[in-house]
Design a protein around this motif. Structure first.
Motif, mmCIF file in Angstrom:
data_model
loop_
_atom_site.group_PDB
_atom_site.id
_atom_site.type_symbol
_atom_site.label_atom_id
_atom_site.label_comp_id
_atom_site.label_asym_id
_atom_site.label_seq_id
_atom_site.Cartn_x
_atom_site.Cartn_y
_atom_site.Cartn_z
ATOM 1 N N LEU A 71 0.827 -1.204 0.000
ATOM 2 C CA LEU A 71 0.000 0.000 0.000
ATOM 3 C C LEU A 71 0.865 1.260 0.000
ATOM 4 N N ILE A 72 1.895 1.265 0.830
ATOM 5 C CA ILE A 72 2.779 2.437 0.902
ATOM 6 C C ILE A 72 3.512 2.624 -0.416
ATOM 7 N N GLN A 73 3.966 1.526 -1.007
ATOM 8 C CA GLN A 73 4.657 1.627 -2.293
ATOM 9 C C GLN A 73 3.734 2.181 -3.375
ATOM 10 N N ARG A 74 2.470 1.747 -3.362
ATOM 11 C CA ARG A 74 1.504 2.260 -4.330
ATOM 12 C C ARG A 74 1.261 3.760 -4.106
ATOM 13 N N LEU A 75 1.239 4.165 -2.848
ATOM 14 C CA LEU A 75 1.056 5.587 -2.548
ATOM 15 C C LEU A 75 2.202 6.409 -3.136
ATOM 16 N N PHE A 76 3.409 5.835 -3.143
ATOM 17 C CA PHE A 76 4.570 6.518 -3.692
ATOM 18 C C PHE A 76 4.660 6.381 -5.211
ATOM 19 N N GLY A 77 3.652 5.745 -5.818
ATOM 20 C CA GLY A 77 3.616 5.673 -7.274
ATOM 21 C C GLY A 77 4.233 4.434 -7.862
ATOM 22 N N ALA A 78 4.609 3.458 -7.028
ATOM 23 C CA ALA A 78 5.165 2.211 -7.539
ATOM 24 C C ALA A 78 4.036 1.215 -7.788
ATOM 25 N N ARG A 79 4.348 0.142 -8.496
ATOM 26 C CA ARG A 79 3.421 -0.971 -8.744
ATOM 27 C C ARG A 79 2.184 -0.546 -9.520
ATOM 28 N N GLY A 80 2.406 0.241 -10.544
ATOM 29 C CA GLY A 80 1.308 0.548 -11.447
ATOM 30 C C GLY A 80 0.630 1.863 -11.130
ATOM 31 N N SER A 81 -0.190 2.294 -12.078
ATOM 32 C CA SER A 81 -0.896 3.564 -11.936
ATOM 33 C C SER A 81 -2.336 3.319 -11.507
ATOM 34 N N GLY A 82 -3.110 4.391 -11.465
ATOM 35 C CA GLY A 82 -4.522 4.253 -11.119
ATOM 36 C C GLY A 82 -4.750 3.934 -9.660
ATOM 37 N N VAL A 83 -3.948 4.522 -8.776
ATOM 38 C CA VAL A 83 -4.060 4.236 -7.345
ATOM 39 C C VAL A 83 -5.249 4.989 -6.753
ATOM 40 N N ASP A 84 -6.072 4.286 -5.998
ATOM 41 C CA ASP A 84 -7.181 4.914 -5.282
ATOM 42 C C ASP A 84 -6.628 5.472 -3.980
ATOM 43 N N VAL A 85 -6.123 6.692 -4.026
ATOM 44 C CA VAL A 85 -5.424 7.276 -2.882
ATOM 45 C C VAL A 85 -6.294 7.346 -1.632
ATOM 46 N N PRO A 86 -7.560 7.785 -1.724
ATOM 47 C CA PRO A 86 -8.380 7.804 -0.501
ATOM 48 C C PRO A 86 -8.502 6.438 0.160
ATOM 49 N N SER A 87 -8.647 5.373 -0.633
ATOM 50 C CA SER A 87 -8.760 4.027 -0.063
ATOM 51 C C SER A 87 -7.446 3.598 0.579
ATOM 52 N N VAL A 88 -6.338 3.893 -0.094
ATOM 53 C CA VAL A 88 -5.032 3.544 0.460
ATOM 54 C C VAL A 88 -4.786 4.316 1.755
ATOM 55 N N ALA A 89 -5.110 5.599 1.751
ATOM 56 C CA ALA A 89 -4.924 6.422 2.951
ATOM 57 C C ALA A 89 -5.779 5.911 4.102
ATOM 58 N N SER A 90 -7.002 5.484 3.785
ATOM 59 C CA SER A 90 -7.882 4.950 4.827
ATOM 60 C C SER A 90 -7.301 3.679 5.422
ATOM 61 N N ALA A 91 -6.778 2.805 4.558
ATOM 62 C CA ALA A 91 -6.188 1.555 5.044
ATOM 63 C C ALA A 91 -4.949 1.817 5.898
ATOM 64 N N LEU A 92 -4.211 2.882 5.577
ATOM 65 C CA LEU A 92 -3.005 3.218 6.336
ATOM 66 C C LEU A 92 -3.290 4.145 7.509
ATOM 67 N N ASN A 93 -4.566 4.538 7.650
ATOM 68 C CA ASN A 93 -5.002 5.372 8.776
ATOM 69 C C ASN A 93 -4.313 6.736 8.783
ATOM 70 N N ILE A 94 -4.220 7.370 7.602
ATOM 71 C CA ILE A 94 -3.684 8.718 7.506
ATOM 72 C C ILE A 94 -4.659 9.566 6.693
#
Length: 551
Positions: free
Chosen positions: A300-323
């Motif tokens: 999840l953190i790597q995706r937030l930094f733009g790794a592992r492909g595009s099209g990241v759902d940032v709000p969902s990732v942020a929610s999962a990481l509690n930030i």
């Protein structure tokens, strides 16, 4: 702390946790309800969970929550729509509290009693592993195959117990239980305490050390036979180490853990030792895969930094990481100067940086991408504070760890949707401004834009062979054939803006000597250094090999 997976049923989870740890006290909706997520909460978390209108986690572990708090929370939960309620609650006070049991029943929430001596961190870790295990279900035929590629540690423990006889515990090198098979009334105190996350009887551990058992486990992968100790109520055991095969860089294989087989009501099966040796090899592969594979949070953190492909759902990732998604942030990238010899060095650096970043900001996130480490600082206090922290950290790593780091800062980052582009900005700076000068080791794009743009222009020219001036090869060939230094002389002359005296002083030669060398360069290359265009072209072409040497 929340964990979400594809899920398991409550009954499957309880069976895996074992009656040693948990007991189902009430299940208004039955024990086949799906459990896909789990949260470990204390008193400060309860009001936040019930105040939100979003769906709650499927399972909650109530840590240090008093009876009155638990009752109020359950009553509040019961007022929410059924689809937005948890499925189960694990509690240590549930056995003795009629009020908690009644409130849970009224809310339609299954109530699971947890053994008083169980450690919450151990229970949470086991629940998380069991839920993650549900991602890869095996057929009955595969479940009997010790070599099934998707066998996990819980499945392996159960299979070993069936094939060797007895009860199995798989532990890490620090004797923390990773997985175990089902227990029965024949489980002794050592097994029970281990499963509960507690240290075994000290007298018995002292005996094991006296017998040299732990030393043997570090030195051999043979099965060790441990006799029963009636006075301490310890049953007969077999134990084998789990050892990662040597990769040629270490003299002995790395110990990843141990597999313990306790005798139950019947003797071990004749081939129990052989089964344990095979299980050790399989466990080594399972644990190695786990160590080598990034965790869900890491991904999840790597995706937030733009790794592992595009099209990241940032709000969902942020929610999962509690930030929080909104608010200014800062991204800091760190790179070691010189060649990084192995991924282990980068991992060691990342662990150290993660500790320092978490000390600076508790909500910081750290990611490793390639041989660089990136730190996200949400809601930074001030630009000055981030700069000061980064510079202090770089200086500290050099003086105390002999690690020379180069850091780039992207600040401000408007919100988390811009973290990936901020990382790209940081990479541009790190790619272009590698330096051994202490003053230049921490910088930003704004501070180093000239160096960054020039480096990127050189990279573009370097990638186009048709833009390379073939006339310079004659200069390089002349220096090599005559052991001359015309290239160095003209580079110094250009760096000193055509000032012959300053350039000659830098080269420690007579000005007339330098004038002769410059004329030879003009003749060999076919340029006129009095012409601004020729000077610019020559500077760019001479910079290409220097740039290539840095990459």
């Amino acid at each position: 702390m929340n964990v979400q997976t594809e899920g398991s049923t409550l009954r499957e989870l309880l069976d895996a946790l074992d009656s040693t740890v948990v007991e189902l006290l009430d299940a208004p909706g039955g024990d086949q309800v799906a459990i896909r997520s789990v949260a470990l909460v204390d008193s400060s978390d309860l009001s936040v969970e019930t105040a939100s209108r979003s769906p709650m986690q499927d399972m909650y572990l109530h840590v240090g929550i008093a009876e009155a708090e638990a009752v109020r929370w359950l009553l509040a939960v019961g007022k929410r729509p059924t689809a937005h309620r948890p499925r189960a609650v694990l509690s240590k006070i549930a056995h003795e509290s009629d009020a908690v049991r009644a409130a849970a029943h009224r809310a339609g929430v299954a109530l699971v009693g947890v053994h008083r001596q169980a450690r919450w961190d151990q229970v949470f870790t086991l629940v998380r592993r069991i839920l993650e295990r549900a991602r890869g279900q095996r057929s009955p035929a595969e479940a009997q195959d010790l070599l099934a590629t998707d066998t996990d540690l819980f499945g392996l423990a159960q299979i070993v117990a069936q094939n060797a006889g007895g009860m199995v515990s798989i532990e890490d090198p620090q004797s923390h239980v990773l997985a175990y098979s089902a227990s029965n009334e024949a489980a002794d105190q050592l097994r029970i305490l281990s499963i509960l996350g507690r240290e075994g009887p000290r007298d018995y551990l002292r005996i094991l050390r006296k017998w040299g058992v732990f030393d043997q486990l570090r030195q051999t992968d043979e099965v060790i036979d441990l006799p029963a100790h009636d006075e301490l109520d310890i049953k007969h055991r077999l134990v084998v180490s789990i050892r990662r095969p040597s990769d040629g860089t270490a003299t002995t294989p790395r110990v990843l853990g141990t597999i313990w087989l306790q005798q139950g009501e019947k003797p071990f099966k004749p081939d129990a030792a052989e089964v344990l040796r095979g299980a050790s090899a399989i466990a080594a592969r399972i644990i190695s895969r786990s160590l080598d594979a990034p965790s869900t949070e890491t991904l999840l953190i790597q995706r937030l930094f733009g790794a592992r492909g595009s099209g990241v759902d940032v709000p969902s990732v942020a929610s999962a990481l509690n930030i929080q998604v909104t608010g200014p942030a800062a991204v800091v990238g760190f790179a070691r100067t010189g060649t990084v010899e192995s991924s282990t060095e980068t991992a060691t650096l990342a662990n150290a940086l993660r500790l320092h970043a978490s000390s600076f900001r508790r909500d910081s996130l750290t990611a490793v991408l390639g041989d660089r480490v990136y730190v996200l600082l949400p809601h930074y206090q001030s630009v000055r504070a981030v700069n000061a922290w980064t510079r202090q950290l770089v200086a500290q790593f050099e003086t105390k760890r002999s690690l020379v780091l180069h850091a780039a800062i992207a600040i401000p980052v408007a919100d988390l949707t811009h973290v990936a582009s901020a990382r790209t900005e940081v990479d541009r700076v790190l790619d272009s401004t590698a330096t051994t000068s202490p003053k230049g080791r921490v910088t930003t794009l704004a501070e180093s834009r000239t160096a960054v743009l020039l480096a990127e222009i050189l990279d573009l020219v370097g990638a186009r062979p048709d833009l390379h001036d073939p006339r310079l090869q004659a200069l390089f060939d002349y220096d090599r054939k005559h052991a001359a230094s015309l290239q160095e002389s003209v580079e110094t002359y250009l760096r000193e803006h055509g000032d012959v005296r300053n350039a000659a002083a830098a080269l420690q030669v007579h000005p007339n000597t330098l004038r002769y060398r410059i004329r030879r360069v003009e003749d060999i290359v076919g340029v006129d250094l009095a012409d601004p265009a020729d000077r610019l072209l020559l500077e760019v072409q001479l910079a290409l090999p220097r740039r290539a040497a840095l990459l």
